[in-house]
Design a protein around this motif. Structure first.
Motif, PDB file in Angstrom:
ATOM      1  N   SER A  32       0.788  -1.335  -0.120  1.00 25.58           N
ATOM      2  CA  SER A  32      -0.019   0.040  -0.028  1.00 25.58           C
ATOM      3  C   SER A  32       0.734   1.376   0.137  1.00 25.58           C
ATOM      4  CB  SER A  32      -0.995   0.014   1.202  1.00 25.58           C
ATOM      5  OG  SER A  32      -0.100  -0.230   2.411  1.00 25.58           O
ATOM      6  N   ASP A  33       2.055   1.084   0.166  1.00 26.19           N
ATOM      7  CA  ASP A  33       2.940   2.178  -0.087  1.00 26.19           C
ATOM      8  C   ASP A  33       3.030   3.033  -1.489  1.00 26.19           C
ATOM      9  OD1 ASP A  33       5.783   0.791   1.785  1.00 26.19           O
ATOM     10  OD2 ASP A  33       3.950   1.771   2.615  1.00 26.19           O
ATOM     11  N   SER A  34       2.897   4.315  -1.420  1.00 20.65           N
ATOM     12  CA  SER A  34       2.857   5.010  -2.450  1.00 20.65           C
ATOM     13  C   SER A  34       4.073   4.552  -3.483  1.00 20.65           C
ATOM     14  CB  SER A  34       2.759   6.490  -2.136  1.00 20.65           C
ATOM     15  OG  SER A  34       3.582   7.228  -3.137  1.00 20.65           O
ATOM     16  N   GLY A  35       3.602   4.336  -4.438  1.00 19.88           N
ATOM     17  CA  GLY A  35       4.569   4.077  -5.875  1.00 19.88           C
ATOM     18  C   GLY A  35       5.164   2.740  -5.546  1.00 19.88           C
ATOM     19  N   PHE A  36       4.433   1.940  -4.747  1.00 15.89           N
ATOM     20  CA  PHE A  36       5.008   0.554  -4.831  1.00 15.89           C
ATOM     21  C   PHE A  36       5.129  -0.105  -6.080  1.00 15.89           C
ATOM     22  CE2 PHE A  36       5.580  -3.739  -3.359  1.00 15.89           C
ATOM     23  CZ  PHE A  36       4.826  -4.617  -4.239  1.00 15.89           C
ATOM     24  N   SER A  37       6.139  -0.930  -6.486  1.00 15.00           N
ATOM     25  CA  SER A  37       6.302  -1.490  -7.666  1.00 15.00           C
ATOM     26  C   SER A  37       7.512  -2.620  -7.556  1.00 15.00           C
ATOM     27  CB  SER A  37       6.935  -0.621  -8.768  1.00 15.00           C
ATOM     28  OG  SER A  37       7.351  -1.173  -9.992  1.00 15.00           O
ATOM     29  N   ALA A  38       6.764  -3.814  -7.957  1.00 12.29           N
ATOM     30  CA  ALA A  38       7.696  -5.100  -7.896  1.00 12.29           C
ATOM     31  C   ALA A  38       7.523  -6.148  -9.098  1.00 12.29           C
ATOM     32  CB  ALA A  38       7.215  -5.978  -6.580  1.00 12.29           C
ATOM     33  N   PRO A  39       8.387  -5.514 -10.130  1.00 17.73           N
ATOM     34  CA  PRO A  39       8.320  -6.063 -11.447  1.00 17.73           C
ATOM     35  C   PRO A  39       9.116  -7.484 -11.352  1.00 17.73           C
ATOM     36  CG  PRO A  39      10.076  -4.163 -11.455  1.00 17.73           C
ATOM     37  CD  PRO A  39       9.346  -3.995  -9.931  1.00 17.73           C
ATOM     38  N   GLU A  40       9.676  -7.773 -10.187  1.00 19.50           N
ATOM     39  CA  GLU A  40      10.575  -8.961 -10.219  1.00 19.50           C
ATOM     40  C   GLU A  40       9.345 -10.140 -10.009  1.00 19.50           C
ATOM     41  OE1 GLU A  40      10.856  -6.540  -8.134  1.00 19.50           O
ATOM     42  OE2 GLU A  40      10.791  -6.941  -6.021  1.00 19.50           O
ATOM     43  N   LEU A  41       7.973  -9.723  -9.463  1.00 21.19           N
ATOM     44  CA  LEU A  41       7.141 -10.589  -9.328  1.00 21.19           C
ATOM     45  C   LEU A  41       6.489 -10.994 -10.483  1.00 21.19           C
ATOM     46  CD1 LEU A  41       5.753  -9.190  -5.759  1.00 21.19           C
ATOM     47  CD2 LEU A  41       7.321 -11.052  -5.960  1.00 21.19           C
ATOM     48  N   GLN A  42       6.479 -12.331 -10.754  1.00 26.03           N
ATOM     49  CA  GLN A  42       5.681 -12.589 -12.022  1.00 26.03           C
ATOM     50  C   GLN A  42       5.052 -13.975 -11.854  1.00 26.03           C
ATOM     51  OE1 GLN A  42       6.322 -11.278 -15.187  1.00 26.03           O
ATOM     52  NE2 GLN A  42       7.746  -9.878 -14.521  1.00 26.03           N
ATOM     53  N   LEU A  43       3.911 -14.252 -12.766  1.00 26.24           N
ATOM     54  CA  LEU A  43       3.169 -15.308 -12.688  1.00 26.24           C
ATOM     55  C   LEU A  43       3.582 -16.197 -13.880  1.00 26.24           C
ATOM     56  CD1 LEU A  43      -0.164 -14.600 -11.148  1.00 26.24           C
ATOM     57  CD2 LEU A  43       1.373 -15.943 -10.208  1.00 26.24           C
ATOM     58  N   SER A  44       3.954 -17.581 -13.763  1.00 29.25           N
ATOM     59  CA  SER A  44       4.222 -18.276 -15.073  1.00 29.25           C
ATOM     60  C   SER A  44       2.865 -18.870 -15.718  1.00 29.25           C
ATOM     61  CB  SER A  44       4.887 -19.616 -14.803  1.00 29.25           C
ATOM     62  OG  SER A  44       4.301 -20.133 -13.689  1.00 29.25           O
ATOM     63  N   SER A  45       1.666 -18.494 -15.169  1.00 26.68           N
ATOM     64  CA  SER A  45       0.644 -18.898 -15.578  1.00 26.68           C
ATOM     65  C   SER A  45      -0.046 -17.731 -16.428  1.00 26.68           C
ATOM     66  CB  SER A  45      -0.558 -19.537 -14.609  1.00 26.68           C
ATOM     67  OG  SER A  45      -0.544 -18.537 -13.475  1.00 26.68           O
ATOM     68  N   LEU A  46       0.515 -16.552 -16.174  1.00 27.95           N
ATOM     69  CA  LEU A  46       0.148 -15.630 -17.189  1.00 27.95           C
ATOM     70  C   LEU A  46       0.996 -15.073 -18.449  1.00 27.95           C
ATOM     71  CD1 LEU A  46      -1.452 -12.962 -14.812  1.00 27.95           C
ATOM     72  CD2 LEU A  46      -2.635 -14.055 -16.453  1.00 27.95           C
ATOM     73  N   PRO A  47       0.518 -15.003 -19.540  1.00 30.70           N
ATOM     74  CA  PRO A  47       1.481 -14.630 -20.572  1.00 30.70           C
ATOM     75  C   PRO A  47       2.100 -13.050 -20.538  1.00 30.70           C
ATOM     76  CG  PRO A  47      -0.658 -14.774 -21.451  1.00 30.70           C
ATOM     77  CD  PRO A  47      -0.723 -15.459 -20.013  1.00 30.70           C
ATOM     78  N   PRO A  48       3.175 -12.733 -20.563  1.00 28.93           N
ATOM     79  CA  PRO A  48       3.693 -11.675 -20.639  1.00 28.93           C
ATOM     80  C   PRO A  48       3.270 -10.441 -21.601  1.00 28.93           C
ATOM     81  CG  PRO A  48       5.333 -12.752 -21.387  1.00 28.93           C
ATOM     82  CD  PRO A  48       4.010 -13.777 -21.156  1.00 28.93           C
ATOM     83  N   ALA A  49       2.693  -9.387 -21.281  1.00 24.71           N
ATOM     84  CA  ALA A  49       2.161  -8.368 -22.118  1.00 24.71           C
ATOM     85  C   ALA A  49       3.053  -7.603 -23.160  1.00 24.71           C
ATOM     86  CB  ALA A  49       1.098  -7.357 -21.299  1.00 24.71           C
ATOM     87  N   THR A  50       4.266  -7.764 -22.404  1.00 22.80           N
ATOM     88  CA  THR A  50       5.308  -6.956 -23.199  1.00 22.80           C
ATOM     89  C   THR A  50       6.029  -7.714 -24.264  1.00 22.80           C
ATOM     90  OG1 THR A  50       6.950  -7.817 -21.624  1.00 22.80           O
ATOM     91  CG2 THR A  50       6.101  -5.404 -21.239  1.00 22.80           C
ATOM     92  N   ALA A  51       6.428  -7.025 -25.268  1.00 19.07           N
ATOM     93  CA  ALA A  51       7.032  -7.917 -26.592  1.00 19.07           C
ATOM     94  C   ALA A  51       7.763  -6.791 -27.158  1.00 19.07           C
ATOM     95  CB  ALA A  51       5.815  -8.438 -27.455  1.00 19.07           C
TER      96      ALA A  51
END
Lengths: 387, 202
Positions: B59-78
């Motif tokens: 809940s901290d302002s600006g929270f971001s953890a791009p290192e967290l991923q789910l293998s069951s979701l395809p990545p949107a970036t290409a």
């Protein structure tokens, strides 16, 4: 499922595990936790790892490297959890990224719920309300369950419709017997334990009550400054009831906390309040009490009107309260002296009073002749005689 | 009516005879594009609401953890070049697969949150709405594929059984990744559909 932590663009994927996962603890207790890293390729080290609790970095003296791949943490005297979803204890890599986490649930077991009160508005259902027994918070999500059973027979039932009149309430809509006692209690449960309230025994009929009468209106009576007329409508549920209703009115001045009660309003739907202080704001409430062979001992619910106020007199009958009787005597005395009226009516009385108040204000004692209004509005000179 | 006019009327009333040629995709593309734009307006609110309910650091302002991923979701970036060069079938198929996975994950996150944060109707309602909108978009994309005469990809179960045993912290992280990726995929869908809209004008 594979919740992963990808360290930058390198092929290596470090994962870590915190132990214990999701522990539940009493406030004030201690916790020993470990963060174990598994590198791929192996060679991951516990060096550089650090802990945060709810986003705040923990002082390094609380951590200890147990072995090459494990970092330990010792926490003492834990405070109650900051949110019901649990405190977030996180193990971070050197660069700040999240490696693993564990949610801590720190709190107190629930206390006995208290002050259960129940009522029925139609002799078929039951609504109950209670207060959580708490000298403060438990910090953990506490689940409340209202239970009931016939006193001498049958199994426990659980109420299912919660939060009907506030956060700690439940409504039992049907399948309730009359003329027989029920036992009712509330069970509170959270991760640390449970507690049960005292049992309340009641017969539905003992707690039948009525909704307040709708549409209570308070208005001035003509030009009178110390009387008010209160009007209301009989509550619609009343026609289904097996008992009658008696109304009660209470009123008070705006800045007082003492209510004056008018008890005997029987089943009229209007009332005149007298003997009030002119120029003050009054608050008036009306309620309907069940009465009769099936009537309960439970009083009705007060219904507020807007500011107004007064005490009741039946229309057209003998005035029963003190101040009105006195005034009426004065009136009759005045009439004897100054006027002759064949139609003694409240309307005439009102006019006299309004006039009295006005004359009081201007400090002039007018000794003019009064006159009786005729139905057609014409005035007629009044001769002293008959009275 | 004089005969030629009568004939004319008949022709107008009968449907076009050809069934081999696909119908124009412009209409379903336009609908899908409008829906994606509408969804895009709410994705950051969903993410913020979600994070608020998980406590710090989420809940901290600006929270971001791009290192967290789910293998069951395809990545949107290409890579842009790769993405630009996709053919219609691949483009839509990738988007469909992603939103299908998202509908299933959003349901899972909603279930998790009703356990972790009972008594948070706003969050649960937003998660429910997001799932319904994703489902709507799936329907629109199916209509585009039909209009283009493309085969529909099979509906797969994207969540493995191991997902059920997750700890509270893992579930919090999972919900973060799902709501984050929902935003990323919605942004991408808007771009995909804009391309298609330009390619198949009304």
């Amino acid at each position: 499922m594979g919740l992963e932590s990808n360290q930058g663009t390198e092929r290596e994927e470090d994962t870590a595990v915190i132990s214990p996962q999701d522990p539940t603890l009493l406030i004030g207790s201690s916790l020993l936790a470990t963060c174990s890293v598994h590198g791929d390729p192996p060679g991951a080290t516990a060096e550089g790892l650090y802990w945060t609790l709810n986003g705040r970095r923990l002082p390094p003296e609380l951590s200890r490297v147990l072995n090459a791949s494990t970092l330990a943490l010792a926490l003492a005297n834990l405070n109650g959890s900051r949110q019901q979803s649990g405190d977030n204890l996180v193990c971070h890599a050197r660069d700040g990224s999240i490696l693993a986490g564990s949610c801590l649930y720190v709190g107190l077991p629930p206390e006995k719920p208290v002050n259960i009160s129940c009522w029925s508005k139609n002799m078929k259902d039951l609504t109950c309300r209670w207060t959580p027994g708490a000298h403060g918070e438990t910090f953990l999500h506490t689940n409340y369950s209202l239970k009931y059973k016939l006193r001498w027979y049958g199994q426990d039932n659980t109420c299912e419709e919660y939060h009907t009149v506030g956060p700690h309430s439940c409504h039992i809509p049907k399948d309730l017997a009359l003329f027989t006692p029920y036992e009712i209690w509330v069970e509170a449960t959270n991760r640390l334990g449970s507690a049960r309230s005292d049992v309340l025994t009641l017969d539905i009929l003992d707690v039948v009550t009525t909704d307040p009468p709708p549409d209570v209106h308070v208005s001035r009576v003509g030009g009178l400054e110390d009387q008010l007329s209160v009007r209301w409508v009989s509550p619609p549920a009343l026609k289904d009831f097996l008992f009658q209703a008696k109304y009660q009115i209470r009123y008070r001045v705006e800045d007082s906390v003492d209510w004056k009660v008018v008890d005997d309003v029987s089943n009229q739907t209007s009332c005149r309040l007298a003997g009030l202080k002119p120029g003050t704001v009054y608050f008036v409430q009306v309620r309907c009490n069940p009465f009769g062979i099936y009537g309960s001992k439970k009083a009705g619910i007060w219904k507020r009107s807007g500011p107004g106020g007064g005490a009741c007199e039946p229309r057209g009958g003998e005035p029963s309260s003190g101040p009105v009787r006195r005034e009426l005597k004065q009136f009759l005395g005045w009439l004897k002296k100054h006027a002759y009226c064949s139609n003694l009516s409240f309307r005439l009385y009102d006019q006299w009073r309004a006039w009295m108040q006005k004359s009081h204000k201007t400090r002039n004692q007018h000794r003019t002749r009064g006159s009786c209004p005729r139905a057609d509005g014409a005035r007629r000179e009044v001769l002293p005689d008959k009275l | 009516l004089p005969p030629p006019a009568h004939l004319c009327l008949l022709t107008l009333l009968s449907p076009p005879l050809s069934s081999a040629a696909p119908t124009s995709p412009a209409e379903p593309i336009s609908q899908a594009y409008s829906l994606a734009l509408y969804m895009q307006k709410n994705t950051s609110m969903l993410l913020q609401t979600y994070l608020q309910y998980q406590g710090s650091p989420f809940s901290d302002s600006g929270f971001s953890a791009p290192e967290l991923q789910l293998s069951s979701l395809p990545p949107a970036t290409a890579f842009f070049k790769t993405w630009r060069a996709l053919d219609d079938g691949e483009r839509l198929s990738l988007a469909q697969g992603a939103f299908l996975a998202l509908t299933q994950h959003l349901q899972l996150v909603r279930d998790d949150q009703s356990d972790l944060n009972p008594g948070s109707p706003i969050l649960l309602a937003q998660l429910g709405t997001a799932r319904l909108r994703a489902q709507g978009l799936l329907g629109n994309m199916a209509a585009i594929m039909t209009a283009l005469g493309l085969p529909m990809p099979p509906e797969e179960d994207t969540l493995e059984l191991v997902a059920f045993g997750a700890s509270a912290f893992e579930r919090k992280c999972r919900g973060y990744v799902v709501t984050r990726e929902y935003g990323h995929w919605t942004d991408r869908a808007v771009r995909d559909l804009a391309l298609l809209k330009a390619k198949y004008p009304a």
